[in-house]
Design a protein around this motif. Structure first.
Motif, PDB file in Angstrom:
ATOM      1  N   LEU A 227      92.290  28.273  22.256  1.00 54.03           N
ATOM      2  CA  LEU A 227      92.310  27.022  21.552  1.00 54.03           C
ATOM      3  C   LEU A 227      91.445  27.074  20.511  1.00 54.03           C
ATOM      4  O   LEU A 227      90.514  27.601  20.174  1.00 54.03           O
ATOM      5  N   PHE A 228      91.715  26.111  19.325  1.00 55.98           N
ATOM      6  CA  PHE A 228      91.085  26.299  18.125  1.00 55.98           C
ATOM      7  C   PHE A 228      90.344  24.887  17.903  1.00 55.98           C
ATOM      8  O   PHE A 228      90.950  23.993  18.528  1.00 55.98           O
ATOM      9  N   ALA A 229      89.358  25.004  17.207  1.00 55.51           N
ATOM     10  CA  ALA A 229      88.493  23.941  16.817  1.00 55.51           C
ATOM     11  C   ALA A 229      87.766  24.457  15.625  1.00 55.51           C
ATOM     12  O   ALA A 229      87.650  25.634  15.189  1.00 55.51           O
ATOM     13  N   THR A 230      87.193  23.328  14.817  1.00 51.41           N
ATOM     14  CA  THR A 230      86.360  23.794  13.698  1.00 51.41           C
ATOM     15  C   THR A 230      85.035  22.839  13.882  1.00 51.41           C
ATOM     16  O   THR A 230      84.683  21.843  14.544  1.00 51.41           O
ATOM     17  N   SER A 231      83.829  23.299  12.776  1.00 50.33           N
ATOM     18  CA  SER A 231      82.940  22.222  12.645  1.00 50.33           C
ATOM     19  C   SER A 231      83.495  21.372  11.566  1.00 50.33           C
ATOM     20  O   SER A 231      84.523  21.244  11.199  1.00 50.33           O
ATOM     21  N   ALA A 232      82.939  20.413  11.304  1.00 52.71           N
ATOM     22  CA  ALA A 232      83.184  19.209  10.531  1.00 52.71           C
ATOM     23  C   ALA A 232      83.246  19.597   9.133  1.00 52.71           C
ATOM     24  O   ALA A 232      84.146  19.289   8.305  1.00 52.71           O
ATOM     25  N   ALA A 233      82.592  20.707   8.860  1.00 54.20           N
ATOM     26  CA  ALA A 233      82.700  21.262   7.213  1.00 54.20           C
ATOM     27  C   ALA A 233      83.869  22.133   7.119  1.00 54.20           C
ATOM     28  O   ALA A 233      84.294  22.296   6.072  1.00 54.20           O
ATOM     29  N   ALA A 234      84.576  22.515   8.250  1.00 49.01           N
ATOM     30  CA  ALA A 234      85.862  23.024   8.187  1.00 49.01           C
ATOM     31  C   ALA A 234      86.849  22.475   8.650  1.00 49.01           C
ATOM     32  O   ALA A 234      88.255  22.855   8.791  1.00 49.01           O
ATOM     33  N   LYS A 235      86.840  21.159   8.795  1.00 44.53           N
ATOM     34  CA  LYS A 235      87.960  20.296   9.072  1.00 44.53           C
ATOM     35  C   LYS A 235      89.320  20.643   8.532  1.00 44.53           C
ATOM     36  O   LYS A 235      89.156  20.799   7.093  1.00 44.53           O
ATOM     37  N   GLY A 236      90.579  20.974   9.143  1.00 42.05           N
ATOM     38  CA  GLY A 236      91.813  21.269   8.384  1.00 42.05           C
ATOM     39  C   GLY A 236      91.976  22.652   8.282  1.00 42.05           C
ATOM     40  O   GLY A 236      93.129  23.042   7.979  1.00 42.05           O
ATOM     41  N   PHE A 237      91.009  23.684   8.648  1.00 36.50           N
ATOM     42  CA  PHE A 237      91.427  24.926   8.516  1.00 36.50           C
ATOM     43  C   PHE A 237      92.492  25.249   9.520  1.00 36.50           C
ATOM     44  O   PHE A 237      93.288  26.389   9.241  1.00 36.50           O
ATOM     45  N   ALA A 271      80.223  29.495  11.764  1.00 37.85           N
ATOM     46  CA  ALA A 271      79.769  28.185  12.169  1.00 37.85           C
ATOM     47  C   ALA A 271      78.289  28.175  12.523  1.00 37.85           C
ATOM     48  O   ALA A 271      77.826  28.819  13.365  1.00 37.85           O
ATOM     49  N   SER A 272      77.463  27.058  12.254  1.00 39.09           N
ATOM     50  CA  SER A 272      76.054  27.243  12.388  1.00 39.09           C
ATOM     51  C   SER A 272      75.897  26.962  14.016  1.00 39.09           C
ATOM     52  O   SER A 272      74.825  26.930  14.468  1.00 39.09           O
ATOM     53  N   LEU A 273      76.847  26.307  14.337  1.00 41.31           N
ATOM     54  CA  LEU A 273      76.575  25.775  15.921  1.00 41.31           C
ATOM     55  C   LEU A 273      75.396  24.793  15.968  1.00 41.31           C
ATOM     56  O   LEU A 273      74.535  24.985  17.008  1.00 41.31           O
ATOM     57  N   ASN A 274      75.150  23.915  15.146  1.00 43.62           N
ATOM     58  CA  ASN A 274      74.122  22.988  15.130  1.00 43.62           C
ATOM     59  C   ASN A 274      74.359  21.959  16.125  1.00 43.62           C
ATOM     60  O   ASN A 274      75.162  21.935  16.750  1.00 43.62           O
ATOM     61  N   ARG A 275      73.404  20.910  16.110  1.00 45.42           N
ATOM     62  CA  ARG A 275      73.452  20.169  17.219  1.00 45.42           C
ATOM     63  C   ARG A 275      74.678  18.983  17.206  1.00 45.42           C
ATOM     64  O   ARG A 275      74.980  18.511  18.199  1.00 45.42           O
ATOM     65  N   VAL A 295      77.708  36.222   9.030  1.00 40.61           N
ATOM     66  CA  VAL A 295      77.302  37.169   7.756  1.00 40.61           C
ATOM     67  C   VAL A 295      75.765  37.256   7.880  1.00 40.61           C
ATOM     68  O   VAL A 295      75.126  38.214   7.431  1.00 40.61           O
ATOM     69  N   GLU A 296      75.229  36.061   8.147  1.00 41.94           N
ATOM     70  CA  GLU A 296      73.691  36.078   8.045  1.00 41.94           C
ATOM     71  C   GLU A 296      73.276  36.231   9.304  1.00 41.94           C
ATOM     72  O   GLU A 296      73.056  35.278  10.139  1.00 41.94           O
ATOM     73  N   PRO A 297      72.403  37.327   9.414  1.00 41.56           N
ATOM     74  CA  PRO A 297      71.615  37.464  10.963  1.00 41.56           C
ATOM     75  C   PRO A 297      70.794  36.204  11.241  1.00 41.56           C
ATOM     76  O   PRO A 297      70.686  35.865  12.587  1.00 41.56           O
ATOM     77  N   THR A 298      70.280  35.597  10.300  1.00 39.21           N
ATOM     78  CA  THR A 298      69.175  34.519  10.835  1.00 39.21           C
ATOM     79  C   THR A 298      69.758  33.300  11.222  1.00 39.21           C
ATOM     80  O   THR A 298      69.203  32.516  11.642  1.00 39.21           O
ATOM     81  N   SER A 299      71.142  33.218  10.615  1.00 41.24           N
ATOM     82  CA  SER A 299      71.869  32.100  11.405  1.00 41.24           C
ATOM     83  C   SER A 299      72.266  32.193  12.797  1.00 41.24           C
ATOM     84  O   SER A 299      72.585  31.094  13.360  1.00 41.24           O
ATOM     85  N   ILE A 300      72.265  33.167  13.382  1.00 41.59           N
ATOM     86  CA  ILE A 300      73.007  33.484  14.684  1.00 41.59           C
ATOM     87  C   ILE A 300      71.897  33.019  15.847  1.00 41.59           C
ATOM     88  O   ILE A 300      70.682  33.546  15.639  1.00 41.59           O
ATOM     89  N   GLY A 301      72.212  32.355  16.654  1.00 41.82           N
ATOM     90  CA  GLY A 301      71.398  31.566  17.669  1.00 41.82           C
ATOM     91  C   GLY A 301      70.177  30.839  17.138  1.00 41.82           C
ATOM     92  O   GLY A 301      69.299  30.598  17.832  1.00 41.82           O
ATOM     93  N   ARG A 302      70.309  30.349  16.090  1.00 41.85           N
ATOM     94  CA  ARG A 302      69.150  29.723  15.312  1.00 41.85           C
ATOM     95  C   ARG A 302      68.992  28.145  16.001  1.00 41.85           C
ATOM     96  O   ARG A 302      67.717  27.889  16.047  1.00 41.85           O
ATOM     97  N   VAL A 303      70.007  27.706  16.256  1.00 43.48           N
ATOM     98  CA  VAL A 303      70.024  26.311  16.933  1.00 43.48           C
ATOM     99  C   VAL A 303      70.381  26.279  18.280  1.00 43.48           C
ATOM    100  O   VAL A 303      69.907  25.733  19.284  1.00 43.48           O
ATOM    101  N   GLN A 304      71.654  27.185  18.610  1.00 44.28           N
ATOM    102  CA  GLN A 304      72.180  27.027  19.901  1.00 44.28           C
ATOM    103  C   GLN A 304      72.041  28.495  20.558  1.00 44.28           C
ATOM    104  O   GLN A 304      72.352  29.638  19.797  1.00 44.28           O
TER     105      GLN A 304
END
Length: 549
Positions: A227-237, A271-275, A295-304
């Motif tokens: 199933l598909f979903a998006t972050s808010a910033a990617a709504k409509g993808f 997606a940043s997988l933020n709160r 694409v950015e290693p520092t984004s992975i697992g930063r929040v979740q």
């Protein structure tokens, strides 16, 4: 060739044909030369914050570089809130600012412009000398595009008059940059997890949009039954897919939340997988495995916390994973069982709540649903920040990810007008809609005048609850008085009409029908003042308050 002329010519050679700003003595000659001699269309704001917002909205919707120019000193400091929004939204943007003369001492307008914008995360490109102007502007543009953030170049007013020795420079050509590919080990680990998954969900974020990865992610979803979903910033993808559950997180539908609670594997691309996306850590069961690709290693697992981190471009990673699944002959219906398919087909937003309109006010959820019915499908929806933002974000559909522009990466209010005007310029083939609260519009009323001068149809819908709605609900939940965050109420339809726009008042849902005549032949600016029921509280806000306790 003077320095300011060299800047204009360089922008022209780099393909810039639109710029935004507010003119003062520090940038007048630059704007004049760009427009008269370089074929660059200039759109002026009434406040520098809106000018930056226009460049931000234009860049997000068009996919091109946003260019803004402002006066020195207060012209720069006035940009800061909107500039921070652009930084947090990862918008490639060039800010050309005037600066005090190099020999001036203790000038009123003199501030450390580079230090100020650096404090909010923007980059600074120093113009080293007159003869290096073209090279340095090229570099600033290159950095804005590659670093995906605003870059400022300050031009002292005396320096702009210097002569450049280079009269006809060659255009700057950046070396091609390959999108990062995932390692073979990472792809193999992803395939291992998909092989045993039975209820996978794919979440696409802004990174997937930038990678143009829809076709690859849809093929992957079809292969494994996701199933598909998006972050808010990617709504409509994933708009139009029968397996699109919409936004994940606090803006998710009740059906989406139910299905997410059954997932056993989550694949996140860009997606940043933020709160907010993860609903404060409560969106998926604790047993669900999470693959986080970015694409950015520092984004992975930063929040979740995640099970597997994968460094790679969304398109490249999806294609590599499809090849591995093909090699292993892995194919599954996964989450797409007949009962699930029927649940998705049968879902209707209006069944998620009961209407709460009363005498003289309307339910903002029903206003949003009604707008969705009467607006043209080809639309750009820009949503300002504030309590009301849940309603248009949830209930207004968009044709693709470029059709939705959130303005709350910095969680400010009052940025929607500027960003909305830039979005309107970017896609004149679509009706631009700005949904804004009364508090946000009161901060930026002057931009109605700027919008009129755009010469492009713009629809402004005001969710008018006569107060700062988020604070009203928050303070009330704490047992505190709310009178200091409530207003007596403004008639924005009358204000808009006095400014030269068109205006209409909506106190009952059926009064929205008046809008159809304007939509039949949209022209100029239309302001729809919706008096909404202030007692309707957004779900996401209630959850956010609970999470902060």
């Amino acid at each position: 060739m003077r320095v300011y002329e060299a800047v204009g010519e360089t922008l022209k050679r780099l393909g810039v044909n639109v710029a935004f700003g507010l003119v003062g003595s520090g940038n007048f000659k630059l704007v004049d030369y760009m427009t008269r001699c370089c074929g660059i269309r200039y759109y002026g704001a009434r406040h520098e914050g809106a000018a930056i917002g226009m460049a931000d909205g234009y860049a997000r919707v068009s996919g091109k570089l946003g260019v803004c120019t402002v006066h020195q000193g207060p012209g720069v400091t006035n940009t800061l809130t909107a500039l921070t929004e652009a930084v947090k939204s990862r918008t490639p943007l060039l800010l050309l600012a005037g600066d005090t003369a190099t020999g001036a001492l203790y000038h009123n307008l003199d501030v450390d412009q580079g230090g100020i914008v650096s404090s909010v995360g923007a980059g600074v490109e120093r113009i080293r000398s007159a003869d290096k102007t073209i090279e340095d502007i090229n570099r600033a543009v290159h950095r804005a595009r590659i670093e995906r953030r605003p870059i400022i170049a300050s031009l002292p007013i005396d320096f702009q008059e210097y002569d450049c020795d280079i009269e006809d420079p060659a255009p700057f050509v950046a070396s091609a940059m390959l999108n990062p590919r995932p390692s073979e080990e990472a792809v193999s680990a992803m395939a291992d997890m998909l092989e045993i998954a039975r209820r996978p969900v794919i979440i696409a974020g802004r990174g997937a949009v930038l990678a143009d990865a829809r076709a690859q992610l849809e093929e992957l979803g079809n292969r494994v039954g996701a199933l598909f979903a998006t972050s808010a910033a990617a709504k409509g993808f994933f708009a139009g897919s029968p397996f699109d559950l919409g936004i994940a997180g606090g803006f998710a539908s009740s059906l989406a939340v139910q299905l997410f609670s059954e997932a056993d594997l989550v694949l996140s691309f860009g997606a940043s997988l933020n709160r907010w996306t993860m609903k404060h850590g409560n969106l998926f069961p604790s047993s669900a495995q999470i693959i986080h690709c970015d694409v950015e290693p520092t984004s992975i697992g930063r929040v979740q916390p995640v099970t597997l981190g994968v460094v790679g471009d969304a398109t490249e990673t999806a294609e590599a994973l499809l090849r591995e699944l093909d090699r292993r002959n892995i194919k599954s219906d996964g989450f797409r069982t007949e009962p699930v398919v029927q649940r998705i087909k049968g879902f209707r937003w209006k069944n998620d709540f009961e209407e709460k309109s009363d005498e003289g006010t309307v339910d903002p959820r029903f206003i949003s649903l009604a707008l969705d019915e009467i607006l043209p499908e080809e639309r750009t929806v820009v949503v300002d920040g504030g309590h009301f933002m849940e309603f248009p974000t949830r209930y207004l559909s968009v044709p693709d990810a470029a059709g939705f522009v959130p303005t709350w990466a910095f969680q400010s209010i009052g940025l929607g007008m500027g960003i909305g005007m830039g979005a309107a310029v970017a896609r004149t083939d679509r009706l631009a809609l700005v949904v804004i609260g009364d508090g946000g519009l009161l901060m930026t009323l002057g931009e109605i005048d700027a919008a009129i001068h755009l010469g492009i149809p713009l629809l402004i819908v005001v969710m008018n609850d006569a107060g700062y709605g988020a604070e009203v609900h928050h303070f009330r939940s704490l047992g505190l008085p709310t009178d200091i965050v409530r207003f007596k109420g403004s008639d924005f339809a009358a204000i808009a009409t006095a400014m030269g726009a068109r205006g209409m008042l909506v106190r009952k849902l059926d009064e929205l029908e008046q809008l159809k005549s304007w939509l039949a032949a949209p022209e100029g600016v239309m302001v729809v003042d919706c008096k909404v029921n202030p007692e309707v509280e957004g779900d996401f806000l209630e959850e956010a308050f609970a999470a902060e306790v």
